[in-house]
Every structure is written in structure tokens, then in C-alpha cells.
Write a protein that holds these residues in place. Sequence first.
Motif, PDB file in Angstrom:
ATOM      1  N   LEU A 242       4.876  18.663  -1.583  1.00 26.13           N
ATOM      2  CA  LEU A 242       4.024  18.313  -2.720  1.00 26.13           C
ATOM      3  C   LEU A 242       2.591  18.052  -2.268  1.00 26.13           C
ATOM      4  O   LEU A 242       1.627  18.417  -2.955  1.00 26.13           O
ATOM      5  CB  LEU A 242       4.586  17.072  -3.423  1.00 26.13           C
ATOM      6  CG  LEU A 242       5.995  17.200  -4.004  1.00 26.13           C
ATOM      7  CD1 LEU A 242       6.422  15.878  -4.639  1.00 26.13           C
ATOM      8  CD2 LEU A 242       6.062  18.334  -5.022  1.00 26.13           C
ATOM      9  N   VAL A 243       2.429  17.398  -1.112  1.00 23.61           N
ATOM     10  CA  VAL A 243       1.084  17.180  -0.573  1.00 23.61           C
ATOM     11  C   VAL A 243       0.396  18.520  -0.331  1.00 23.61           C
ATOM     12  O   VAL A 243      -0.785  18.714  -0.682  1.00 23.61           O
ATOM     13  CB  VAL A 243       1.139  16.371   0.736  1.00 23.61           C
ATOM     14  CG1 VAL A 243      -0.244  16.288   1.388  1.00 23.61           C
ATOM     15  CG2 VAL A 243       1.670  14.965   0.484  1.00 23.61           C
ATOM     16  N   HIS A 244       1.125  19.447   0.236  1.00 22.62           N
ATOM     17  CA  HIS A 244       0.549  20.753   0.593  1.00 22.62           C
ATOM     18  C   HIS A 244       0.081  21.519  -0.635  1.00 22.62           C
ATOM     19  O   HIS A 244      -0.910  22.257  -0.566  1.00 22.62           O
ATOM     20  CB  HIS A 244       1.578  21.566   1.374  1.00 22.62           C
ATOM     21  CG  HIS A 244       1.067  22.905   1.826  1.00 22.62           C
ATOM     22  ND1 HIS A 244       0.052  23.018   2.752  1.00 22.62           N
ATOM     23  CD2 HIS A 244       1.403  24.170   1.458  1.00 22.62           C
ATOM     24  CE1 HIS A 244      -0.199  24.303   2.958  1.00 22.62           C
ATOM     25  NE2 HIS A 244       0.600  25.016   2.183  1.00 22.62           N
ATOM     26  N   GLN A 245       0.770  21.340  -1.744  1.00 24.38           N
ATOM     27  CA  GLN A 245       0.348  22.025  -2.967  1.00 24.38           C
ATOM     28  C   GLN A 245      -1.015  21.548  -3.431  1.00 24.38           C
ATOM     29  O   GLN A 245      -1.788  22.314  -4.017  1.00 24.38           O
ATOM     30  CB  GLN A 245       1.396  21.814  -4.060  1.00 24.38           C
ATOM     31  CG  GLN A 245       2.718  22.515  -3.791  1.00 24.38           C
ATOM     32  CD  GLN A 245       3.794  22.128  -4.782  1.00 24.38           C
ATOM     33  OE1 GLN A 245       3.540  21.431  -5.774  1.00 24.38           O
ATOM     34  NE2 GLN A 245       5.027  22.571  -4.536  1.00 24.38           N
ATOM     35  N   GLN A 246      -1.339  20.296  -3.186  1.00 24.20           N
ATOM     36  CA  GLN A 246      -2.620  19.727  -3.594  1.00 24.20           C
ATOM     37  C   GLN A 246      -3.671  19.824  -2.487  1.00 24.20           C
ATOM     38  O   GLN A 246      -4.863  19.967  -2.778  1.00 24.20           O
ATOM     39  CB  GLN A 246      -2.436  18.257  -3.997  1.00 24.20           C
ATOM     40  CG  GLN A 246      -1.448  18.044  -5.117  1.00 24.20           C
ATOM     41  CD  GLN A 246      -1.856  18.747  -6.404  1.00 24.20           C
ATOM     42  OE1 GLN A 246      -3.039  18.748  -6.765  1.00 24.20           O
ATOM     43  NE2 GLN A 246      -0.894  19.350  -7.089  1.00 24.20           N
ATOM     44  N   ALA A 331      -0.864   3.142   6.983  1.00 27.87           N
ATOM     45  CA  ALA A 331       0.515   3.606   6.992  1.00 27.87           C
ATOM     46  C   ALA A 331       1.018   3.846   5.577  1.00 27.87           C
ATOM     47  O   ALA A 331       0.690   3.102   4.657  1.00 27.87           O
ATOM     48  CB  ALA A 331       1.409   2.577   7.687  1.00 27.87           C
ATOM     49  N   VAL A 332       1.815   4.900   5.433  1.00 30.84           N
ATOM     50  CA  VAL A 332       2.599   5.128   4.224  1.00 30.84           C
ATOM     51  C   VAL A 332       4.051   5.169   4.678  1.00 30.84           C
ATOM     52  O   VAL A 332       4.489   6.136   5.301  1.00 30.84           O
ATOM     53  CB  VAL A 332       2.208   6.435   3.516  1.00 30.84           C
ATOM     54  CG1 VAL A 332       3.033   6.609   2.240  1.00 30.84           C
ATOM     55  CG2 VAL A 332       0.725   6.453   3.187  1.00 30.84           C
ATOM     56  N   VAL A 333       4.795   4.089   4.419  1.00 35.08           N
ATOM     57  CA  VAL A 333       6.140   3.929   4.961  1.00 35.08           C
ATOM     58  C   VAL A 333       7.089   3.469   3.870  1.00 35.08           C
ATOM     59  O   VAL A 333       6.674   2.915   2.851  1.00 35.08           O
ATOM     60  CB  VAL A 333       6.147   2.913   6.132  1.00 35.08           C
ATOM     61  CG1 VAL A 333       5.310   3.418   7.296  1.00 35.08           C
ATOM     62  CG2 VAL A 333       5.646   1.550   5.681  1.00 35.08           C
ATOM     63  N   THR A 334       8.371   3.700   4.103  1.00 41.58           N
ATOM     64  CA  THR A 334       9.363   3.234   3.145  1.00 41.58           C
ATOM     65  C   THR A 334       9.485   1.722   3.194  1.00 41.58           C
ATOM     66  O   THR A 334       9.340   1.104   4.250  1.00 41.58           O
ATOM     67  CB  THR A 334      10.734   3.880   3.435  1.00 41.58           C
ATOM     68  OG1 THR A 334      11.002   3.841   4.843  1.00 41.58           O
ATOM     69  CG2 THR A 334      10.767   5.331   2.953  1.00 41.58           C
ATOM     70  N   ASP A 335       9.754   1.147   2.046  1.00 41.86           N
ATOM     71  CA  ASP A 335       9.839  -0.311   1.920  1.00 41.86           C
ATOM     72  C   ASP A 335      11.248  -0.765   2.293  1.00 41.86           C
ATOM     73  O   ASP A 335      12.047  -1.167   1.446  1.00 41.86           O
ATOM     74  CB  ASP A 335       9.488  -0.725   0.494  1.00 41.86           C
ATOM     75  CG  ASP A 335       9.328  -2.238   0.347  1.00 41.86           C
ATOM     76  OD1 ASP A 335       9.352  -2.934   1.379  1.00 41.86           O
ATOM     77  OD2 ASP A 335       9.193  -2.707  -0.796  1.00 41.86           O
ATOM     78  N   VAL A 336      11.550  -0.703   3.588  1.00 42.74           N
ATOM     79  CA  VAL A 336      12.868  -1.065   4.090  1.00 42.74           C
ATOM     80  C   VAL A 336      12.711  -2.011   5.274  1.00 42.74           C
ATOM     81  O   VAL A 336      11.703  -1.977   5.994  1.00 42.74           O
ATOM     82  CB  VAL A 336      13.682   0.181   4.518  1.00 42.74           C
ATOM     83  CG1 VAL A 336      13.914   1.110   3.343  1.00 42.74           C
ATOM     84  CG2 VAL A 336      12.987   0.938   5.654  1.00 42.74           C
ATOM     85  N   HIS A 357      10.390  10.845  -2.460  1.00 46.78           N
ATOM     86  CA  HIS A 357       9.418  11.740  -1.836  1.00 46.78           C
ATOM     87  C   HIS A 357       8.184  11.955  -2.715  1.00 46.78           C
ATOM     88  O   HIS A 357       7.098  12.238  -2.211  1.00 46.78           O
ATOM     89  CB  HIS A 357      10.061  13.081  -1.484  1.00 46.78           C
ATOM     90  CG  HIS A 357      10.441  13.928  -2.649  1.00 46.78           C
ATOM     91  ND1 HIS A 357      11.577  13.718  -3.389  1.00 46.78           N
ATOM     92  CD2 HIS A 357       9.811  14.995  -3.221  1.00 46.78           C
ATOM     93  CE1 HIS A 357      11.657  14.616  -4.350  1.00 46.78           C
ATOM     94  NE2 HIS A 357      10.589  15.406  -4.274  1.00 46.78           N
ATOM     95  N   GLU A 358       8.340  11.790  -4.019  1.00 49.49           N
ATOM     96  CA  GLU A 358       7.185  11.960  -4.900  1.00 49.49           C
ATOM     97  C   GLU A 358       6.180  10.822  -4.713  1.00 49.49           C
ATOM     98  O   GLU A 358       4.966  11.056  -4.662  1.00 49.49           O
ATOM     99  CB  GLU A 358       7.653  12.043  -6.352  1.00 49.49           C
ATOM    100  CG  GLU A 358       8.474  13.303  -6.649  1.00 49.49           C
ATOM    101  CD  GLU A 358       8.898  13.364  -8.100  1.00 49.49           C
ATOM    102  OE1 GLU A 358       8.737  12.361  -8.820  1.00 49.49           O
ATOM    103  OE2 GLU A 358       9.410  14.426  -8.524  1.00 49.49           O
ATOM    104  N   SER A 359       6.667   9.581  -4.621  1.00 45.15           N
ATOM    105  CA  SER A 359       5.768   8.458  -4.361  1.00 45.15           C
ATOM    106  C   SER A 359       5.087   8.610  -3.003  1.00 45.15           C
ATOM    107  O   SER A 359       3.896   8.296  -2.841  1.00 45.15           O
ATOM    108  CB  SER A 359       6.532   7.136  -4.417  1.00 45.15           C
ATOM    109  OG  SER A 359       6.985   6.858  -5.725  1.00 45.15           O
ATOM    110  N   LEU A 360       5.835   9.083  -2.020  1.00 41.35           N
ATOM    111  CA  LEU A 360       5.266   9.318  -0.697  1.00 41.35           C
ATOM    112  C   LEU A 360       4.107  10.304  -0.795  1.00 41.35           C
ATOM    113  O   LEU A 360       3.021  10.071  -0.237  1.00 41.35           O
ATOM    114  CB  LEU A 360       6.344   9.843   0.244  1.00 41.35           C
ATOM    115  CG  LEU A 360       5.867  10.212   1.650  1.00 41.35           C
ATOM    116  CD1 LEU A 360       5.745   8.968   2.503  1.00 41.35           C
ATOM    117  CD2 LEU A 360       6.809  11.217   2.299  1.00 41.35           C
TER     118      LEU A 360
END
Length: 413
Positions: A242-246, A331-336, A357-360
Motif C-alpha cells: 500500500l505504501v508503494h502505491q502512494q 518508529a512505526v511498530v505494533t502495539d504489543v 497492515h493498513e494502519s501501518l
Amino acid sequence: MSLPSSNSSNSSHPSTSVDRRRATPIRVGFVMHVMQVAGAEVLVKQIIERLEDQIEPTVFCLDALGELGQQLRDAGVPVVVLDRRPGLDRNVPRRLAAEVRNRGIDLLHAHQYTPFFYSALARLLHRAPVKILFTEHGRHYPDIVSPKRRWANRLLLQRYADVTTACCDFSTRALQQIEGFSAAVTLVNGVDLGQLPPRGDRASQADLRRRLGLDLDRPYAACIARFHPVKDHAMLIRGWQLVHQQRPDARLLLVGDGPERESIESLVQQLARTASPSCPASQTFPDSIEFWGIRSDVADILRAVDLFTLTSVSEAASLTLLEAMASQCPAVVTDVGGNGEHVSEGVEGFLVPRGDHESLADRCGELFDNPKQTQAMGAAARARVIDKFDLQQTIAAYHRHYQSLAPTKTPQP
């Protein structure tokens, strides 16, 4: 004793506080699974390096030597491999107790539950004359512990953990509430700030990118993690699509190796083939992801990229995340696990739900599109590490535990 190390230099660090009543070094036995290149094992190597004049170390590996184990042996540190057999190996606590007696070990520092379990059995069944410091680093996902183990801990084994620590509050709560170690406390991990300098001005940043073979004006993200199901690289790849599309100019650097690498490489090709033909970015998607393998220049990579990402389904206290933050990398990381204890949402980076993955993709795109925000978050990240996660503070805290547990010794006449 001089240890080979890419991460520390004893001459550049102030010594930790020393109990001057002790006339001889504390004999510490570190009990590990295997001395591989991983967080807990690197920490043990750093403790040995930093406290080389104040402890006499022996490393006990339950299963195998490992790369770091060989480095320590080459530097003259005793490393004993106990060759644990599958299942409950009753010979391990017997042999460990004998080694404790023969070597005059003052205390055992057991990293993770199984090394603690065998250390406790060495005391319980074979009367090893030693205190035990138990440190928990990570937790499984899902975090399920059998009732038998839980009750064994509560009724018996916790008595043999003279001090119990965990590397983040998440792991501490698990030890207290799930495992039954009610006295567990948090002792946070730290990173070597001397080996993780700030990224410098634009000129030094450009020079660093040239040395790494990176384009000067292209946005980069990096994930530094072993290819293992717990790291969920598949989520990252779907988000990156999704990032690559933008932002088709952006690149993702995947640093590391492991059993899942081949399947992740296959997923990249699969997503490119199954993408909508009307989407031009689908053809260039595989080129936007670079597999860099295991690297020795991680500190340089972190200073050169624009953001760090980690999509684990479970984490405790990620040292790589702390290294990224020290390198002024948002950082963009999962909230775990402990990630939320390191990263404050919107301050040092962003936290996204596990598997989302969309929020990421949204958060990565936001940082790529806002260089000033990225720079501000990076500065805040380094400031937080300096304040809370300096390796010297971590090692000083462990040393205080060693001093409190070891018997006071006086020189022989």
C-alpha cells in the motif's frame, strides 16, 4: 581479559559503582540456552565486557555454544556446554551443581525461564551453594502456561529466585500474574549510546548514504529482525504494498535472516503477480523491497534511513527498537508487549494494532510525507533513550544485584 566486540569499548565508559569491601571479583555464572547473536545473549556479553575487573564470569549453555559463545571462549572466558537432551534432562542440574562447586561460583544469573528452572533444580536437588538472579526477556504469544508449571512456581520454585527481574513492565506483569513470581521487578534494557551516535547534519547524512549505496533523496524504511513467524514480516509486506502505491520512490530494507526469509521473498512476488493490472505500481513493487541479509553495520543503516518498523505479534523489550530510537529514527511498530513502554504514540513514533497492515501503511506514509515531523520524532526518540535506556545504567543495576547476592569475601592471609 579483552573481548572482541563491535558494540562496546571498555575504555570509553565510566565504571559502575564498586563495593570496596570486596577484595576479590564476584564469580558469576550466566546460564543461557545458547550464546547466539540475540538480545539476551548480547547483553550478557556486554555485562562481561563492562564488569571485567569486578566479576569472574563463567557461561553455562544448556544446548549449544553459539557464535557469541565462541567469541567469549576465544577471549578466555570459560564457556561450558551442558548438552541438554530433549525433555527433562536430569543430568543437567547435577552437572551444573558440580560446576558451581568446582568453580566456586557465587551466584547464577539465569536468562529466561528454562535456564532458571535448571538452576533452581541444581539448588533444590543437588544443594548447589549458590544464589540465583532470574531475568525474563520475552514472552510467547499466545502466553499460555500450564497449571502444573504455574503451581510449581508459586509453591516451590519462586523460593529459589533470590531476585527476579524482567526487561519491561509487560514481562514483569506476566511473571507476577501468569507465572507466580510475585516479587518480580522491572530492570529495563539499555543500549550503548557511544556506539549509536546521532545522525548529524545533512552533509554527514549524505556521505553515510553514499557509503551504504543508498540514493540521497529517496525515502527509506528499515526493518531489522530475524525472519521468524513472531516478527510477522508478511504483515509488513502487505502494508508496504500500500505504501508503494502512494510512494513508488520509497524503499524498504529488510535486514536479517531466518527460516521465514524464503517464504517472505515468495510473498513479494505473489503480491506483485496478483495485484490489479490497472495499478502500474504492481510491476515495480518487488524492486521497492531489498533483502540485505545479516549486516555488521546496523548502526549506520539506522542513521541513514527515515523510519524504523517492526511488525511483531509479540515483543518484550526490543533492543533493535531502542537502537533505532537512539539513532534518531522514528518508529512505526505494533502495539504489543513492551513497545508501548518505549514509544509514546505520536511522540517518538506510532503504534499500530497487531496485524493491521493498513494502519501501518498510513503511518509510514505520514512520516514519509512530513519530513519535519519525522525529524522531531527522531530527536524525541533519542532523548528518551538517553533518559531511560542507557546501557551503562542497566549494567550498573545488575552489578548492584550481584553485590547484594554474593557473599562478602576478604583476602586470605
